[in-house]
Scaffold this motif. Structure first.
Motif, PDB file in Angstrom:
ATOM      1  N   LEU B  55      26.989 -30.743  18.753  1.00 37.45           N
ATOM      2  CA  LEU B  55      26.162 -29.731  19.429  1.00 37.45           C
ATOM      3  C   LEU B  55      25.170 -30.366  20.399  1.00 37.45           C
ATOM      4  O   LEU B  55      24.384 -29.674  21.028  1.00 37.45           O
ATOM      5  CB  LEU B  55      25.389 -28.918  18.398  1.00 37.45           C
ATOM      6  CG  LEU B  55      26.193 -27.828  17.697  1.00 37.45           C
ATOM      7  CD1 LEU B  55      25.330 -27.072  16.704  1.00 37.45           C
ATOM      8  CD2 LEU B  55      26.756 -26.858  18.723  1.00 37.45           C
ATOM      9  N   ASP B  85      24.239 -24.447  25.748  1.00 39.04           N
ATOM     10  CA  ASP B  85      23.452 -23.358  25.160  1.00 39.04           C
ATOM     11  C   ASP B  85      24.349 -22.193  24.783  1.00 39.04           C
ATOM     12  O   ASP B  85      24.169 -21.545  23.753  1.00 39.04           O
ATOM     13  CB  ASP B  85      22.392 -22.869  26.164  1.00 39.04           C
ATOM     14  CG  ASP B  85      21.225 -23.847  26.271  1.00 39.04           C
ATOM     15  OD1 ASP B  85      21.088 -24.679  25.352  1.00 39.04           O
ATOM     16  OD2 ASP B  85      20.475 -23.782  27.252  1.00 39.04           O
ATOM     17  N   ARG B  88      26.208 -22.968  21.482  1.00 39.28           N
ATOM     18  CA  ARG B  88      25.388 -23.094  20.277  1.00 39.28           C
ATOM     19  C   ARG B  88      25.023 -21.723  19.724  1.00 39.28           C
ATOM     20  O   ARG B  88      24.589 -20.861  20.456  1.00 39.28           O
ATOM     21  CB  ARG B  88      24.079 -23.836  20.587  1.00 39.28           C
ATOM     22  CG  ARG B  88      24.249 -25.278  20.912  1.00 39.28           C
ATOM     23  CD  ARG B  88      22.892 -25.961  20.973  1.00 39.28           C
ATOM     24  NE  ARG B  88      23.016 -27.231  21.656  1.00 39.28           N
ATOM     25  CZ  ARG B  88      22.463 -27.511  22.835  1.00 39.28           C
ATOM     26  NH1 ARG B  88      21.721 -26.604  23.438  1.00 39.28           N
ATOM     27  NH2 ARG B  88      22.641 -28.676  23.388  1.00 39.28           N
ATOM     28  N   GLY B  89      25.182 -21.581  18.418  1.00 37.95           N
ATOM     29  CA  GLY B  89      24.784 -20.332  17.774  1.00 37.95           C
ATOM     30  C   GLY B  89      25.749 -19.214  18.054  1.00 37.95           C
ATOM     31  O   GLY B  89      25.587 -18.103  17.545  1.00 37.95           O
ATOM     32  N   MET B  94      25.021 -23.973  13.186  1.00 37.27           N
ATOM     33  CA  MET B  94      24.644 -25.067  12.292  1.00 37.27           C
ATOM     34  C   MET B  94      23.630 -24.609  11.253  1.00 37.27           C
ATOM     35  O   MET B  94      22.742 -23.805  11.541  1.00 37.27           O
ATOM     36  CB  MET B  94      24.060 -26.192  13.141  1.00 37.27           C
ATOM     37  CG  MET B  94      23.815 -27.442  12.380  1.00 37.27           C
ATOM     38  SD  MET B  94      24.039 -28.877  13.454  1.00 37.27           S
ATOM     39  CE  MET B  94      23.502 -30.144  12.339  1.00 37.27           C
ATOM     40  N   GLU B 115      18.174 -13.002  16.736  1.00 34.13           N
ATOM     41  CA  GLU B 115      18.003 -13.799  17.951  1.00 34.13           C
ATOM     42  C   GLU B 115      19.322 -14.283  18.587  1.00 34.13           C
ATOM     43  O   GLU B 115      19.507 -14.104  19.795  1.00 34.13           O
ATOM     44  CB  GLU B 115      17.070 -14.973  17.666  1.00 34.13           C
ATOM     45  CG  GLU B 115      16.341 -15.462  18.910  1.00 34.13           C
ATOM     46  CD  GLU B 115      15.423 -16.636  18.605  1.00 34.13           C
ATOM     47  OE1 GLU B 115      15.127 -16.892  17.420  1.00 34.13           O
ATOM     48  OE2 GLU B 115      15.012 -17.312  19.558  1.00 34.13           O
ATOM     49  N   PRO B 116      20.229 -14.871  17.827  1.00 34.20           N
ATOM     50  CA  PRO B 116      21.466 -15.346  18.474  1.00 34.20           C
ATOM     51  C   PRO B 116      22.221 -14.234  19.184  1.00 34.20           C
ATOM     52  O   PRO B 116      22.805 -14.448  20.249  1.00 34.20           O
ATOM     53  CB  PRO B 116      22.293 -15.900  17.300  1.00 34.20           C
ATOM     54  CG  PRO B 116      21.305 -16.223  16.249  1.00 34.20           C
ATOM     55  CD  PRO B 116      20.213 -15.216  16.393  1.00 34.20           C
ATOM     56  N   ILE B 119      20.643 -13.542  22.443  1.00 33.16           N
ATOM     57  CA  ILE B 119      20.855 -14.622  23.407  1.00 33.16           C
ATOM     58  C   ILE B 119      22.261 -14.550  23.999  1.00 33.16           C
ATOM     59  O   ILE B 119      22.447 -14.685  25.198  1.00 33.16           O
ATOM     60  CB  ILE B 119      20.655 -15.996  22.735  1.00 33.16           C
ATOM     61  CG1 ILE B 119      19.213 -16.168  22.280  1.00 33.16           C
ATOM     62  CG2 ILE B 119      21.036 -17.129  23.689  1.00 33.16           C
ATOM     63  CD1 ILE B 119      18.988 -17.374  21.384  1.00 33.16           C
ATOM     64  N   HIS B 120      23.242 -14.336  23.139  1.00 32.29           N
ATOM     65  CA  HIS B 120      24.624 -14.506  23.582  1.00 32.29           C
ATOM     66  C   HIS B 120      25.346 -13.223  23.960  1.00 32.29           C
ATOM     67  O   HIS B 120      26.308 -13.258  24.702  1.00 32.29           O
ATOM     68  CB  HIS B 120      25.431 -15.223  22.497  1.00 32.29           C
ATOM     69  CG  HIS B 120      24.896 -16.572  22.162  1.00 32.29           C
ATOM     70  ND1 HIS B 120      24.950 -17.620  23.048  1.00 32.29           N
ATOM     71  CD2 HIS B 120      24.257 -17.055  21.067  1.00 32.29           C
ATOM     72  CE1 HIS B 120      24.392 -18.686  22.494  1.00 32.29           C
ATOM     73  NE2 HIS B 120      23.951 -18.354  21.298  1.00 32.29           N
ATOM     74  N   ILE B 167      21.640 -16.404   9.921  1.00 33.97           N
ATOM     75  CA  ILE B 167      21.438 -16.732  11.344  1.00 33.97           C
ATOM     76  C   ILE B 167      22.678 -17.433  11.898  1.00 33.97           C
ATOM     77  O   ILE B 167      23.124 -17.157  13.001  1.00 33.97           O
ATOM     78  CB  ILE B 167      20.187 -17.626  11.515  1.00 33.97           C
ATOM     79  CG1 ILE B 167      18.933 -16.842  11.157  1.00 33.97           C
ATOM     80  CG2 ILE B 167      20.102 -18.178  12.934  1.00 33.97           C
ATOM     81  CD1 ILE B 167      17.673 -17.674  11.120  1.00 33.97           C
TER      82      ILE B 167
ATOM     83  N   LYS C 208      17.013 -24.306  18.763  1.00 31.18           N
ATOM     84  CA  LYS C 208      17.939 -24.885  19.735  1.00 31.18           C
ATOM     85  C   LYS C 208      19.378 -24.611  19.308  1.00 31.18           C
ATOM     86  O   LYS C 208      20.234 -24.287  20.130  1.00 31.18           O
ATOM     87  CB  LYS C 208      17.741 -26.398  19.825  1.00 31.18           C
ATOM     88  CG  LYS C 208      16.464 -26.819  20.517  1.00 31.18           C
ATOM     89  CD  LYS C 208      16.385 -28.349  20.527  1.00 31.18           C
ATOM     90  CE  LYS C 208      14.994 -28.830  20.862  1.00 31.18           C
ATOM     91  NZ  LYS C 208      14.798 -30.232  20.455  1.00 31.18           N
ATOM     92  N   ALA C 209      19.632 -24.739  18.009  1.00 32.53           N
ATOM     93  CA  ALA C 209      20.991 -24.544  17.510  1.00 32.53           C
ATOM     94  C   ALA C 209      21.461 -23.107  17.692  1.00 32.53           C
ATOM     95  O   ALA C 209      22.647 -22.832  17.687  1.00 32.53           O
ATOM     96  CB  ALA C 209      21.068 -24.932  16.040  1.00 32.53           C
ATOM     97  N   LYS C 210      20.499 -22.183  17.842  1.00 32.18           N
ATOM     98  CA  LYS C 210      20.873 -20.789  18.081  1.00 32.18           C
ATOM     99  C   LYS C 210      21.360 -20.573  19.498  1.00 32.18           C
ATOM    100  O   LYS C 210      21.899 -19.522  19.823  1.00 32.18           O
ATOM    101  CB  LYS C 210      19.655 -19.877  17.881  1.00 32.18           C
ATOM    102  CG  LYS C 210      19.265 -19.610  16.462  1.00 32.18           C
ATOM    103  CD  LYS C 210      17.974 -18.791  16.471  1.00 32.18           C
ATOM    104  CE  LYS C 210      17.558 -18.396  15.066  1.00 32.18           C
ATOM    105  NZ  LYS C 210      16.276 -17.663  15.121  1.00 32.18           N
ATOM    106  N   GLY C 211      21.088 -21.536  20.374  1.00 34.03           N
ATOM    107  CA  GLY C 211      21.508 -21.401  21.756  1.00 34.03           C
ATOM    108  C   GLY C 211      20.385 -21.027  22.710  1.00 34.03           C
ATOM    109  O   GLY C 211      20.629 -20.695  23.867  1.00 34.03           O
TER     110      GLY C 211
END
Ligand SMILES: Nc1ncnc2c1ncn2[C@@H]1O[C@H](COP(=O)(O)OP(=O)(O)O)[C@@H](O)[C@H]1O
Ligand SMILES: [Mg+2]
Lengths: 341, 348, 310
Positions: B55, B85, B88-89, B94, B115-116, B119-120, B167, C208-211
């Motif tokens: 990652l 970015d 990740r997630g 992780m 949150e993830p 973000i995505h 998460i 950070k690992a969440k993106g």
């Protein structure tokens, strides 16, 4: 899969673990804690520069009577307010010339100074040599700082140890006192003390120390609390060692890093307070010079004779910066985690 | 089987006060879709650094000096910050070791789980929170609707690890990396978390890389196991291969120091004597040689290559070289070989 | 929380009581009469004046009277300045002090936070070195030295600002800068340490690992967590701003409380010194109290108690 390399057969013999011991030897030699601290401190360039500066300033202060070119309190009114002059070197700003009504004139000639007279940093309104006054002033300021810090240590360290060691009700009561003392703005206490006491060195030291010990006491108490539970101390206690012995043999050495670091921050604080008090006119009485009185005198003449303020301002700032940075360096050296490289 | 992740010849260096630490020294492995790969090894052997490299979540003094990390054939090391970015997630997530410190103490857990998604995915806050609530229920947080607005300190350690898992899976990742997710927990809670991970894997079909220094938890979760020592893999194979037909003396040591149910009359831990080598100056030969009772001269001079033991089982030890003398492994290992034969394996 | 606040308020009054008593008795220790600086007075005149101020009574009676007055918000009467009550003096002079004090606190805190945050995010780069250098300067150069330098160069020499004058916002800029330097340095250093700590924490790793992008990691997680402890140093900062204001107001001739305090010291105006001392202490204790409550409110770990299910 990777190619199996050709290897002579005799290499395939068990060697057992006879080289285990060798492996242990290679590992880095264990440095003692203090050596480690010193190594880390001396690897820190900023700290080394600061340490050097402070050492120079301290040495000059100690040998002030030998180094100072003039008597710092000797007045000579005919020589008043002369600008800096460095021998006969003609460096602008250091050549004894002064702007008078838009023209540069040799102030030394005007004052009728004998040939060859030169004051490296000039003179003040009473014709006293500024360089000598700064050397003596720094000396006095450092004396104040060192004495105030000593008193701090003498009150704060035992107070913190007793409070932390005894715990329980004694601790609660002692901490109440600390809380009250520290909730009064210390400058106000210092000023009140200065009003009540006769102005002078002793009064300043007392005034600064009367509130200054609190921080030290707090830190030492917190650390003592932790140390108290350590095994070697518990062992010493069960073995029936006396409290004083435990304190001097086990506690103080382990408290030393906390105490040294805090001391490095107490010194600039005391220097600041002295300068502040003298600046508002209740510190070191005339004619003695301290960095504060020099700043105060310099400020009055600053508009026309800025050099009279610059010199003490720079020295004061250098001392403050260097002690603060050295404090930081010591903290990092004692506790490398706090600033992992 | 589909290889969704392949790590090739990974090298990671750390710039430190004392010099360059060669923490990872040529690691190769792959992850198949839907499987669980366990990486085991003593603490400090480089497990965390290996997976963090995937990652690119490494400390600022770290450099991946060599290697490829292929995700569906794409080298992640060639991706820019934004592309990473996005992974990740989302595709790869992780879980960290310490649930007590992994959650933001000043944010409600509902927001942290949502949150993830925010973000995505292009979802509204409301939908994200709703999904967060579902996932919290899925990981076994009782009464999630009421607890969405609570802060981490209001939960127990086990519950916090469940939240961290929530998460990690909230966006259905393809790969879930769990870095010692149970090490900081009580034994009973450990078992619950392992069960949860297995259950989740079945539900959402994610592949898992599971890291631990405790071989005991591996049997319950992994399909394949890789054993790591001093920045390299020393042996890998199926769980049965590693547990019952281990070939590398380091694996022997690890297995021997593991308390098992049927050796309970001799349950004391024989931890491996000695310490791992200093990776500031890695040894030329097998890094385990100084601690290895079966070391040969060549172990000190030359890095052993991987020898194939069976179809999917490889071990990097010179003992497998045709010229090497026959050695007798410790009694505990011989017992394991016996069991392996009963299982129908072809033990050495 | 309510119980805690009530307890704090009780200690506030206890502390004030102790301060007031100590101040009173300290002032009584002073040698000579408080009128030594005035024109010579005949013994008769002196008697009249003493009676007027109640100084002919026993110390204990004076103490009770003084404390009684305090309870009614009476801080005593100035010996100088036409016998004005100290409270009236404070009333006239509060505004300028508050203005530059508040400006300095805001400027110092905001820029200190920015500087500290930049230093932490760009740790071990030139930006960090520069920020550290600036904060060390702010911490080390006494405000009165800075004030004189600013006054000389920016006002007197280059005439960008008024030299010593108190009318508009322009005239408050230099004193504000001089006063803001110390809080700026303090906050910047504190913020850097906090944020470096936070940035290396596990939950930032997880963020950070969440993106989250690096920017979002900072704005959504790191900043808030490092800012909360900064609240705790607002109290000590208020002290330093107050200290600095005494000399800075003097240098810039600002008609504020600090200037008054120094004037009272040099003229031995004991009632004013006492009154202002108590006033200053009151102000600071209130600031400490507010900061404490604020800290409890913004940190969920304190607000919601630590009695989680561990
Ligand atoms: N930030 C760092 N700086 C220097 N060396 C590091 C750093 N992080 C890890 N290492 C080195 O990498 C090795 C492997 O670490 P790690 O992967 O965390 O081990 P583990 O197998 O316990 O997860 C450690 O022994 C250490 O020497
Ligand atoms: Mg690890």
């Amino acid at each position: 899969m990777e190619q199996i390399p050709q290897t002579p057969k005799e290499k395939f013999k068990l060697v057992h673990d006879e080289n285990n011991a060798e492996q242990e030897k290679i590992s880095t030699p264990a440095l003692t804690y203090m050596q480690d601290v010193r190594r880390r401190l001396f690897k820190n360039k900023v700290a080394v520069v600061c340490l050097t500066l402070i050492s120079i300033i301290v040495l000059i202060s100690i040998f002030a009577p030998i180094i100072a070119p003039h008597n710092p309190n000797a007045q000579n009114v005919t020589m008043s307010n002369l600008p800096p002059k460095l021998g006969n070197l003609n460096i602008p700003g250091m050549n004894g010339y002064q702007n008078m009504g838009g023209k540069m004139v040799d102030a030394y000639k005007q004052a009728g100074a004998p040939k060859g007279t030169s004051f490296i940093l000039g003179t003040d309104y009473l014709g006293r040599d500024l360089l000598s006054r700064i050397i003596y002033g720094t000396r006095l300021s450092l004396i104040v700082a060192v004495l105030a810090t000593l008193v701090d240590l003498l009150i704060g360290v035992p107070y913190g140890i007793v409070s932390g060691w005894k715990g329980g009700k004694t601790d609660t009561f002692m901490q109440r006192i600390v809380e009250i003392v520290s909730s009064v703005p210390n400058l106000i206490v210092v000023i009140l003390m200065m009003i009540v006491l006769k102005p002078g060195l002793t009064s300043i030291v007392i005034a600064i120390a009367i509130t200054g010990w609190v921080t030290m006491a707090r830190l030492v108490r917190a650390q003592t609390f932790q140390l108290k539970e350590q095994e070697y101390i518990l062992a010493a206690r069960t073995l029936g060692e006396s409290s004083t012995k435990i304190a001097t043999k086990h506690l103080i050495p382990n408290l030393s890093s906390t105490i040294i670091i805090q001391t490095m921050f107490t010194i600039p604080n005391a220097i600041f307070f002295e300068a502040f008090l003298s600046f508002i006119g209740i510190g070191i009485p005339a004619p003695n010079a301290s960095l504060g009185t020099l700043l105060s005198d310099g400020q009055k003449a600053f508009r026309f004779l800025p050099y009279q303020m610059w010199a003490p301002a720079i020295i004061l700032s250098i001392i403050m910066i260097a002690t603060n940075l050295l404090g930081d360096g010591l903290r990092d050296a004692f506790d490398p985690q706090s600033s992992e490289h | 089987m589909d290889k969704i992740l392949e790590v090739k010849d990974l090298h990671v260096d750390f710039d430190t006060y004392n010099g360059v630490v060669h923490a990872i020294r040529g690691v190769n492995f792959h992850l198949n879709a839907g499987e669980t790969l366990a990486i085991v090894g003593e603490s400090g052997s480089g497990k965390s650094i290996t997976v963090r490299s995937i990652l690119q979540l490494l400390a600022s003094n770290a450099t991946i000096s060599k290697g490829e990390i292929l995700y569906h054939g794409d080298d992640l090391l060639q991706k820019n910050a934004k592309e990473m970015d996005n992974l990740r997630g989302n595709k790869i997530s992780m879980i960290f070791q310490d649930p007590m410190t992994s959650l933001d103490p000043t944010m409600t857990i509902g927001k942290q789980v949502a949150e993830p998604l925010l973000i995505h995915n292009n979802v509204s806050k409301k939908d994200a929170l709703k999904r967060a609530e579902e996932v919290l229920r899925l990981v076994g947080i009782p009464n999630p609707a009421a607890r969405m607005n609570d802060y981490p300190h209001q939960f127990s350690g086990g519950q916090r690890q469940r939240i961290v898992i929530a998460i990690a899976i909230v966006d259905y990742p393809e790969i879930l990396i769990a870095d010692e997710p149970t090490t900081a927990l009580d034994v009973t809670v450990q078992a619950q978390i392992i069960d949860l991970l297995r259950e989740l894997q079945q539900k959402i079909g994610t592949s898992i890389i599971f890291i631990t220094h405790d071989l005991g938890v591996v049997a319950g979760i992994a399909d394949r196991v890789a054993v790591m020592y001093a920045g390299r893999f020393v042996e890998y194979g199926s769980v049965d291969d590693i547990f019952f037909n281990p070939q590398h003396p380091y694996t022997w040591g690890l297995l021997d120091s593991m308390p098992t149910l049927d050796t309970n009359e001799d349950a004391r831990l024989n931890s491996i004597p000695g310490t791992p080598p200093n990776l500031l100056d890695p040894p030329a030969g097998d890094a385990f040689a100084p601690r290895n009772a079966y070391a040969m001269q060549i172990d000190e001079e030359q890095q052993p290559p991987f020898f194939q033991v069976s179809k999917h089982h490889f071990a990097a030890t010179w003992l497998l070289h045709p010229d090497a003398p026959k050695v007798t492994p410790p009694a505990g290992i011989l017992n394991r070989y016996e069991k392996f034969k009963k299982l129908g394996g072809n033990a050495k | 929380m309510t119980k805690y606040i009530l307890k704090r308020i009780f200690y506030l009054f206890l502390t004030l009581f102790i301060i007031a008593s100590l101040t009173f008795f300290l002032m009584k220790l002073l040698p000579g009469t408080p009128f030594s600086n005035q024109n010579r007075m005949s013994p008769d005149q002196l008697k009249i004046v003493k009676a007027q101020y109640g100084l002919d009574q026993s110390v204990f009676v004076q103490y009770v009277r003084y404390m009684g007055g305090l309870l009614q918000g009476n801080l005593g009467t100035s010996f100088q300045f036409n016998n004005e009550p100290v409270t009236a003096l404070i009333g006239q002079r509060l505004a300028p002090s508050m203005q530059i004090g508040a400006q300095a606190m805001v400027v110092g805190t905001v820029f200190g936070i920015l500087l500290g945050a930049v230093a932490a995010i760009r740790k071990n780069t030139w930006a960090d070195t520069l920020a550290t250098f600036v904060s060390i300067l702010g911490l080390s150069i006494p405000s009165f030295v800075l004030a004189v330098l600013l006054q000389f160069y920016l006002a007197y020499k280059w005439r960008i600002f008024p030299v010593a004058l108190w009318d508009n916002f322009q005239s408050s800029i230099l004193p504000t800068i001089a006063l803001a330097a110390l809080p700026l340095g303090t906050v910047a250093r504190f913020m850097r340490t906090e944020m470096v700590d936070v940035m290396s924490s596990d939950y930032i790793e997880l963020a950070k690992a969440k993106g989250n992008s690096s920017w979002k990691v900072v704005t959504k997680h790191a900043l808030r967590n490092s800012l909360i402890p900064v609240v705790t140093i607002i109290g000590p900062m208020a002290v330093s701003v107050m200290t600095g204001s005494m000399v800075v107001e003097n240098i810039f001739s600002i008609p504020g409380i600090g200037e008054q305090f120094v004037k009272s010291i040099t003229t031995n105006d004991y009632p004013t010194i006492m009154g202002l001392t108590i006033f200053y202490s009151f102000l600071l204790i209130i600031v400490y109290l507010i900061v404490d409550i604020l800290y409890g409110l913004i940190d969920p770990r304190i607000r919601l108690g630590n009695g989680g299910k561990e």
